[in-house]
Scaffold this motif. Sequence first.
Motif, PDB file in Angstrom:
ATOM      1  N   LEU A 120       3.573   5.526  -5.945  1.00 60.86           N
ATOM      2  CA  LEU A 120       3.345   5.376  -7.382  1.00 60.86           C
ATOM      3  C   LEU A 120       2.230   6.301  -7.848  1.00 60.86           C
ATOM      4  O   LEU A 120       2.322   6.937  -8.905  1.00 60.86           O
ATOM      5  CB  LEU A 120       3.002   3.928  -7.703  1.00 60.86           C
ATOM      6  N   THR A 121       1.193   6.408  -7.038  1.00 63.53           N
ATOM      7  CA  THR A 121       0.077   7.301  -7.369  1.00 63.53           C
ATOM      8  C   THR A 121       0.538   8.754  -7.387  1.00 63.53           C
ATOM      9  O   THR A 121       0.180   9.516  -8.290  1.00 63.53           O
ATOM     10  CB  THR A 121      -1.069   7.123  -6.355  1.00 63.53           C
ATOM     11  N   LEU A 122       1.321   9.153  -6.381  1.00 62.19           N
ATOM     12  CA  LEU A 122       1.826  10.524  -6.340  1.00 62.19           C
ATOM     13  C   LEU A 122       2.639  10.851  -7.587  1.00 62.19           C
ATOM     14  O   LEU A 122       2.516  11.932  -8.162  1.00 62.19           O
ATOM     15  CB  LEU A 122       2.688  10.730  -5.098  1.00 62.19           C
ATOM     16  N   GLU A 170       6.410  -1.503 -11.847  1.00 62.92           N
ATOM     17  CA  GLU A 170       5.597  -0.307 -12.115  1.00 62.92           C
ATOM     18  C   GLU A 170       6.327   0.965 -11.687  1.00 62.92           C
ATOM     19  O   GLU A 170       6.233   2.003 -12.352  1.00 62.92           O
ATOM     20  CB  GLU A 170       4.247  -0.415 -11.398  1.00 62.92           C
ATOM     21  N   ASP A 201       0.841  -1.200   0.000  1.00 58.26           N
ATOM     22  CA  ASP A 201       0.000   0.000   0.000  1.00 58.26           C
ATOM     23  C   ASP A 201       0.877   1.252   0.000  1.00 58.26           C
ATOM     24  O   ASP A 201       0.547   2.248  -0.651  1.00 58.26           O
ATOM     25  CB  ASP A 201      -0.925  -0.010   1.217  1.00 58.26           C
ATOM     26  N   ASP A 230       2.137   1.654  -3.486  1.00 59.77           N
ATOM     27  CA  ASP A 230       1.054   2.160  -4.330  1.00 59.77           C
ATOM     28  C   ASP A 230       0.843   3.653  -4.109  1.00 59.77           C
ATOM     29  O   ASP A 230       0.537   4.401  -5.045  1.00 59.77           O
ATOM     30  CB  ASP A 230      -0.231   1.385  -4.020  1.00 59.77           C
ATOM     31  N   HIS A 231       1.045   4.083  -2.872  1.00 57.14           N
ATOM     32  CA  HIS A 231       0.884   5.502  -2.534  1.00 57.14           C
ATOM     33  C   HIS A 231       1.879   6.370  -3.301  1.00 57.14           C
ATOM     34  O   HIS A 231       1.507   7.372  -3.924  1.00 57.14           O
ATOM     35  CB  HIS A 231       1.067   5.683  -1.032  1.00 57.14           C
ATOM     36  N   LYS A 238       2.631   9.244 -10.660  1.00 63.51           N
ATOM     37  CA  LYS A 238       1.895   9.165 -11.920  1.00 63.51           C
ATOM     38  C   LYS A 238       0.885  10.287 -12.079  1.00 63.51           C
ATOM     39  O   LYS A 238       0.544  10.671 -13.205  1.00 63.51           O
ATOM     40  CB  LYS A 238       1.206   7.803 -12.041  1.00 63.51           C
ATOM     41  N   GLN A 239       0.410  10.834 -10.967  1.00 61.69           N
ATOM     42  CA  GLN A 239      -0.542  11.945 -11.037  1.00 61.69           C
ATOM     43  C   GLN A 239       0.151  13.301 -10.942  1.00 61.69           C
ATOM     44  O   GLN A 239      -0.506  14.326 -10.783  1.00 61.69           O
ATOM     45  CB  GLN A 239      -1.585  11.802  -9.923  1.00 61.69           C
TER      46      GLN A 239
END
Length: 246
Positions: free
Chosen positions: A56-58, A91, A50, A53-54, A60-61
């Motif tokens: 990675l989200t930061l 990823e 998790d 994923d956090h 990619k966005q």
Amino acid sequence: DALYYAQYPFLGYEIGETLPVLGQAPYSEIYPVKDFDTTGGGSATSVILDGLDHILTLKKQDLLDIDIVNMSLGGGTLWDGRDAYDRFIEELVEADMLVVTSAGNDGPTPNSVGSPATSFGAVSVGALDYALTSRVFYEYLGLADWGEFGQGMIMRPTDETRVANFSSRGPLSDGRFGPEIAALGHWTFFAGPLNELRWASGTSFSAPMVAGGAALLNSWWEGEGNETAPEALENVLFLGADPEVV
């Protein structure tokens, strides 16, 4: 900067002088992701994933430009390079992040490198024992216990750089060698709960040494107008390492 009161004339400092202690990349901006409790353990794999994923989200966005990811953690795996960690790391690399992982502290047994250091996409890091850092530690023990100088040279009389005995070894279960690179990981400084300096050993301290070096390289790389390239950073780290240190 943290300051340490030098008590070691053989380092060239007088007693009472202050010796600056700097990290590998002192001007880096660090974004910590807390996955563990204060004991450094107890988190399930899903909690760590998790956290990945956090970030990675930061990335990619376009919310936070994270370039280097240090993972000073690990454990056993039945599927070297093919577990859930590996999928996430793929990823992260695809999103132009270099991932640096600690190899583990289960050496000198062969085939003891833990996941995620078994990942195909991460840089796995073992631990080195440098003569100077070990002498400082043993000299301190001699002064603290007996009030006498000289214990550093008694305990570490030779100057060679060694692979630390506890550092996990390859080969991996699928035949790959590992870890891929090694860095200082024996008797290193870290900040204690009161922001005081403490000593510790482990590949968890070796990995951020390499991550810091990668951050310095990446700073220059981006200063030349380039985007972070994990493969290029890996190549420079590996080709710049000393292959004679075994």
